[in-house]
Structures are given as C-alpha cells and as structure tokens.
Enzyme design. Sequence first.
Site, mmCIF file in Angstrom:
data_model
loop_
_atom_site.group_PDB
_atom_site.id
_atom_site.type_symbol
_atom_site.label_atom_id
_atom_site.label_comp_id
_atom_site.label_asym_id
_atom_site.label_seq_id
_atom_site.Cartn_x
_atom_site.Cartn_y
_atom_site.Cartn_z
ATOM 1 C CB CYS A 62 70.382 49.712 46.159
ATOM 2 S SG CYS A 62 69.737 49.501 44.480
ATOM 3 C CB CYS B 41 75.055 52.101 39.205
ATOM 4 S SG CYS B 41 73.606 52.377 40.253
#
Length: 361
Positions: free
Chosen positions: A103, A200
């Site tokens: 990410c 997340c």
Amino acid sequence: MTALPTVAVAMSGGVDSSVAAALLRAEGYRVFGIMLRLWTEPGQEAENRCCTLEATDLARHIARQLDIPFHLVDARQTFRETVVQYFLEGYTGGITPNPCLVCNREIRWGLLWQHARALGADFLATGHYARLQRDATGQVHLLQGVDEGKDQSYVLSRLTQAQLQHTLLPIGAYTKDKVRQMARAFHLPVANRPDSQDLCFLAGGDYRDFLRRHAPEVERPGPIYDTSGQRLGTHRGLAFYTIGQRKGLGLAAPRPLYVLAKDTTRNALIVGPREALGQRVLAAAQANWIVPPPQGTFRAQVQIRATARPQPAEVTPLPESRFRVVFDQPQRDITPGQAAAVYVGAECLGSGIIIQAADGD
C-alpha cells in the site's frame, strides 16, 4: 525571498497526519490536504477507520481549521486490485503477506503522489514515525523514528530513493506523547483519537473470515506432521495458521506444539516444540536498497516483522536482487511473505521479502 515548496499532506483524520499538516503550515510551507478513499467490504464502511465518513469529515474539518485546501482521491478500485489482491494471493500461495508494504509503495507513494503532483505538490508528507536525512550528494537516508515504540521505518523500507526524494516526514523527530501535546497546542480535535488499525480493509474482523469470503479455495484441509514426519492430525487450510502459532491447532500432545513451517508442496503443516522455532538463517528476494549496501558480507541489524525489534546479523547481498541473513541468535518468527528490513545503526538501508527460513551457520 524564495517561496517554500508546496506540500501535499496525506491526511487520515488521525492525530499524526493532522499534526504533520499543522507543523508544515506553521513553518510557512504552502500546504494542502489529500486523502484516499480506500476499498472496504460492502456494509463494512463504518468499521474501516482509515476512510470512514467520520474520518473524512475530521480530515476536512482539520483542513478548514488550518486554512488549507482539501482533496479526496477515490482509490477504491486500485486499492482492491493491488493491495487486497496481493493479500489474497499471498495467503492462497501459502505465505503471510504484509499488504501495508505494498500500500505504501503502490498506493500512497504511487497513486496518491500522482494526484498530489497533478495538483501542484513538490513533496508528499505523511504522519509516519520515521526520519529522513539528505546528505551532501543529495541522497536521502531513511532513519528510525525517535520514538522507538512507534518507529515505522519498517513499513517504509520498500520505498525507493526516487520516492523518498519527494517525501517529508514532519513528526519522525517526536514521540507520540509529544505529537499529542502539539495537537492540543494547535487546538486540533483529534488529539486523543486512537491509532488506526493496520489492515484497514479487514474492518476490525478476523483475517480468516475475510479469506473465507473472498478466497474460499484457501480452506483446503491437509496433514499436520511433526519434525520426524509422523502425522498428528489435520489442518483446515495453511492460510489459517502463522509461524509460531500455538493455540488452535486441535492437537492433543504431552507438551505444547507450535507451527514451524508450511509445506505448500504437500499442503502440510509442520509443528514441533518451542525450542524448534528458533532459526538463524533467512533468504530474501525482491531486494529494495534505498542506498547501496556495503559490498560483500556486512554487519547489520535485521527486522523481520513490523512489531519485532531489529536483531544483530550478518547480511550478504546476492545476485538477482536477493540477500541472505545469518542472525547471531535464533529468531522465532521468520515468516515467508514478511519483509526483512536491514539497518546499520539508525539507518534503514532497505528490505527484501522473506522467501525461506532455514537452520544453518
């Protein structure tokens, strides 16, 4: 007088990125906030602390309070195709991937930076607890954050020299307590907001349940063997176990047994006593050297998980972007799929992805 550069601050609605923006604004930089809208499972949006409506509203509020522009970037599809897919494919392939590494490299310093640059940014700033130093040649060095308990240089170890050249890390020289104090001094409403979770997109759920929903093929039972090759039982699927795991094996044994390895060829789980966990040697591939490492074998400290501490070792760079690590002392949780970050003192030279752990000298 030359104007200071324009900085895009990657905002999340949390205390760290908010203080980063406030510090840069106070120092006279031209600042704007930019936030990613990331993918989460339908119906789970309220649980994804990275980009809930509440977090977005908080980030927008902070930007208004600091009198800076705010932009929201829809990264849902790219995030799903890049980060979540990497997570699923890793577990399907029998490794334990760290999607935060991907990410950062592909989404924050990839997609987000592209948008920031199009909006006129010269630099991208984040609220990571790490430091950057530029030497006389212009080369950027990644250093651990001052707060040892919060240091995040490990998750930045996959970034390239080119990416770090346009990066600012305003809070890396402070402790978390100091950052919260500064948030109060800036009258930011997020001073006491809790830290966000790492993964997340799991929205606070168990990764095993997420895998069952999105990669049901991982639920493939197979044998559990001890180190002598004796079959002790049956596992539910290699993806549901981690190196060093003790609980949840479903085995009756006179002493505790731990997961030692995953044999993807045989779809087998290898278990053994606690003392069998320690291994001194690992092999890493996809080496990302932020700065060139010393030639030949060199002394360093190597970190094998985001929550681990760097440990003394000898590192040998190898052809084809690989390297070998021999630790001074056995390490319990060397896990294929995680990064091995290499440090010399406080500096992170870069990292590779662990592909194999093996006993050896």
